[in-house]
Enzyme design. Sequence first.
Site, PDB file in Angstrom:
ATOM      1  N   HIS A   1      10.562   1.715   3.440  1.00  0.00           N
ATOM      2  CA  HIS A   1       9.821   2.737   2.744  1.00  0.00           C
ATOM      3  C   HIS A   1       8.588   3.265   3.269  1.00  0.00           C
ATOM      4  CE1 HIS A   1       8.813   4.761  -1.443  1.00  0.00           C
ATOM      5  NE2 HIS A   1       8.529   3.620  -1.257  1.00  0.00           N
TER       6      HIS A   1
ATOM      7  N   CYS B   1      12.014   4.472  -5.618  1.00  0.00           N
ATOM      8  CA  CYS B   1      11.765   4.100  -4.370  1.00  0.00           C
ATOM      9  C   CYS B   1      12.891   3.491  -3.561  1.00  0.00           C
ATOM     10  CB  CYS B   1      10.695   3.513  -3.840  1.00  0.00           C
ATOM     11  SG  CYS B   1       8.835   4.339  -4.607  1.00  0.00           S
TER      12      CYS B   1
ATOM     13  N   ASN C   1       3.597   8.249  -0.692  1.00  0.00           N
ATOM     14  CA  ASN C   1       4.714   7.837  -1.196  1.00  0.00           C
ATOM     15  C   ASN C   1       5.594   8.796  -1.475  1.00  0.00           C
ATOM     16  OD1 ASN C   1       6.696   6.552  -2.605  1.00  0.00           O
ATOM     17  ND2 ASN C   1       5.074   5.376  -2.968  1.00  0.00           N
TER      18      ASN C   1
HETATM   19  N1  COA Z   1     -10.441   5.838  -5.450  1.00  0.00           N
HETATM   20  C1  COA Z   1     -11.060   4.453  -5.397  1.00  0.00           C
HETATM   21  N2  COA Z   1     -11.789   3.929  -5.666  1.00  0.00           N
HETATM   22  C2  COA Z   1     -10.295   3.411  -5.974  1.00  0.00           C
HETATM   23  C3  COA Z   1      -9.684   3.785  -5.996  1.00  0.00           C
HETATM   24  C4  COA Z   1      -9.720   5.236  -5.271  1.00  0.00           C
HETATM   25  N3  COA Z   1      -8.323   6.074  -5.351  1.00  0.00           N
HETATM   26  N4  COA Z   1      -8.242   3.154  -6.869  1.00  0.00           N
HETATM   27  C5  COA Z   1      -9.024   2.167  -7.566  1.00  0.00           C
HETATM   28  N5  COA Z   1     -10.642   2.183  -6.455  1.00  0.00           N
HETATM   29  C6  COA Z   1     -11.201   0.575  -7.363  1.00  0.00           C
HETATM   30  C7  COA Z   1     -10.912  -0.112  -8.278  1.00  0.00           C
HETATM   31  O1  COA Z   1     -11.844   0.609  -9.542  1.00  0.00           O
HETATM   32  C8  COA Z   1     -11.480  -1.243  -7.858  1.00  0.00           C
HETATM   33  O2  COA Z   1     -12.714  -0.561  -8.571  1.00  0.00           O
HETATM   34  P1  COA Z   1     -13.522  -2.309  -8.806  1.00  0.00           P
HETATM   35  O3  COA Z   1     -13.145  -3.663  -8.081  1.00  0.00           O
HETATM   36  O4  COA Z   1     -15.185  -1.899  -9.221  1.00  0.00           O
HETATM   37  O5  COA Z   1     -13.306  -2.384 -10.185  1.00  0.00           O
HETATM   38  C9  COA Z   1     -11.449  -1.110  -6.859  1.00  0.00           C
HETATM   39  O6  COA Z   1     -10.989   0.251  -5.901  1.00  0.00           O
HETATM   40  C10 COA Z   1     -10.309  -2.101  -6.253  1.00  0.00           C
HETATM   41  O7  COA Z   1      -8.963  -1.989  -7.159  1.00  0.00           O
HETATM   42  P2  COA Z   1      -7.986  -2.483  -6.606  1.00  0.00           P
HETATM   43  O8  COA Z   1      -5.996  -2.065  -7.769  1.00  0.00           O
HETATM   44  O9  COA Z   1      -7.798  -3.719  -6.838  1.00  0.00           O
HETATM   45  O10 COA Z   1      -7.671  -2.257  -5.394  1.00  0.00           O
HETATM   46  P3  COA Z   1      -6.786  -2.559  -4.339  1.00  0.00           P
HETATM   47  O11 COA Z   1      -6.893  -3.912  -3.133  1.00  0.00           O
HETATM   48  O12 COA Z   1      -5.132  -3.143  -4.691  1.00  0.00           O
HETATM   49  O13 COA Z   1      -5.859  -1.437  -3.853  1.00  0.00           O
HETATM   50  C11 COA Z   1      -3.648  -0.450  -4.356  1.00  0.00           C
HETATM   51  C12 COA Z   1      -4.513  -0.157  -4.435  1.00  0.00           C
HETATM   52  C13 COA Z   1      -2.720   0.452  -5.704  1.00  0.00           C
HETATM   53  C14 COA Z   1      -3.695   0.561  -3.229  1.00  0.00           C
HETATM   54  C15 COA Z   1      -2.555  -1.768  -3.802  1.00  0.00           C
HETATM   55  O14 COA Z   1      -3.212  -2.453  -5.277  1.00  0.00           O
HETATM   56  C16 COA Z   1      -1.471  -1.316  -3.396  1.00  0.00           C
HETATM   57  O15 COA Z   1      -0.995  -0.247  -2.545  1.00  0.00           O
HETATM   58  N6  COA Z   1      -0.197  -1.904  -4.404  1.00  0.00           N
HETATM   59  C17 COA Z   1       0.953  -1.220  -3.685  1.00  0.00           C
HETATM   60  C18 COA Z   1       1.395   0.704  -4.688  1.00  0.00           C
HETATM   61  C19 COA Z   1       1.976   0.587  -4.285  1.00  0.00           C
HETATM   62  O16 COA Z   1       2.808   0.702  -2.626  1.00  0.00           O
HETATM   63  N7  COA Z   1       3.704   1.347  -5.338  1.00  0.00           N
HETATM   64  C20 COA Z   1       4.757   1.289  -4.382  1.00  0.00           C
HETATM   65  C21 COA Z   1       5.199   1.125  -4.274  1.00  0.00           C
HETATM   66  S1  COA Z   1       6.975   2.004  -4.896  1.00  0.00           S
END
Ligand code: COA
Length: 327
Positions: free
Chosen positions: A254, A119, A284
Amino acid sequence: MADQTLSKRAVLTGSGAYLPAQILTNEDMAKRVDTSDEWIVERTGIRQRHFAAPHETAAYMGAEAGRQAMEKAGLAPESLGAIIVATSTPDQAFPATAVRIQALLGATKAFGFDLAAACSGFIYGLSVADAMLRAGQVKSVLVIGTEVFSRLLNFEDRTTCVLFGDGAGAVLLEARDVAQDGPGLLSTHLYADGSLGDILYVDCGTDENRKPGYLVMHGREVFRHAVNLLAGAVNDALAENNLTAADIDLLVPHQANKRIIDGVGKKLGLPPERVVVTVHKHANTSAASIPLALADAIQEGRAAPGRLLLLEALGGGLTWGSALLRL
Ligand code: COA
């Protein structure tokens, strides 16, 4: 009196964008995986993404965006010096996507190569182009970010497949002798930490144990690092140029996640109207996200001549970086 000494800079003379026609809303994603519009919007700010049709490869989309950038600049394809393509989704291992694009554009005198920094690839590409232009190696460089991330997505993994989209963006940079307060790239800062390689990756290549696979991301880990690392890159850019955040007209981040974008904006104390956000409509698009956001801001008139833009990105590697650009 203002300093009238001229120096050679990489000046942005054109920009372009390409988005596939097919749009998938969060509701569309909810038909494929166990998710909801509410969850996706709340955690990421994403409302829709574009997915490429079979003919919309990285080279095809990159060429469309590149052609627009050259047309806006009024540069004939045969006058182009070089093409740098930032992509993690090349059409082939080789020839480089940049060389496929060279043929599509008829840029017969340009050389080209791909650059892999996930990215952050567009910022890395700007940095390499800047060095080539200031050294006098070429007079013009097309820097393209182009991605078909939809082909890397695991639709069994709801934590990642809702986050990404496809598209391409391009800028044409040309070497110009400009005054101190004139346009051009003022600085680029690049960083990497390979010890964090396993928190965001796609297997592919010649390692017997790592056959081509899907995107894998430990989202929380990436999130944990993102805001601080990006703030560091941004602060280095400001410090090197003796500027403060108040001097920045527009932050062009980004577009991975609205919460990360807001986090950086807040650390800089920038009001929302000085931060470009396109993640809601593009999701993204990895290396394509900054040039797509930039083209959007230029089209809307927010990124106008004379404005000072701060670009920043972080991605797999981890890699990250910033660029300061006056239009
Ligand atoms: N829809 C519904 N529920 C979802 C889901 C989706 N698409 N994806 C995950 N969940 C659930 C999980 O299973 C989890 O459930 P649980 O608590 O029952 O186990 C809950 O949501 C929380 O999951 P978690 O992974 O802890 O969520 P989060 O708040 O960390 O959000 C992201 C997930 C990916 C959105 C977040 O971590 C993020 O934005 N990270 C950075 C990613 C990024 O930008 N990467 C690119 C960099 S170039």
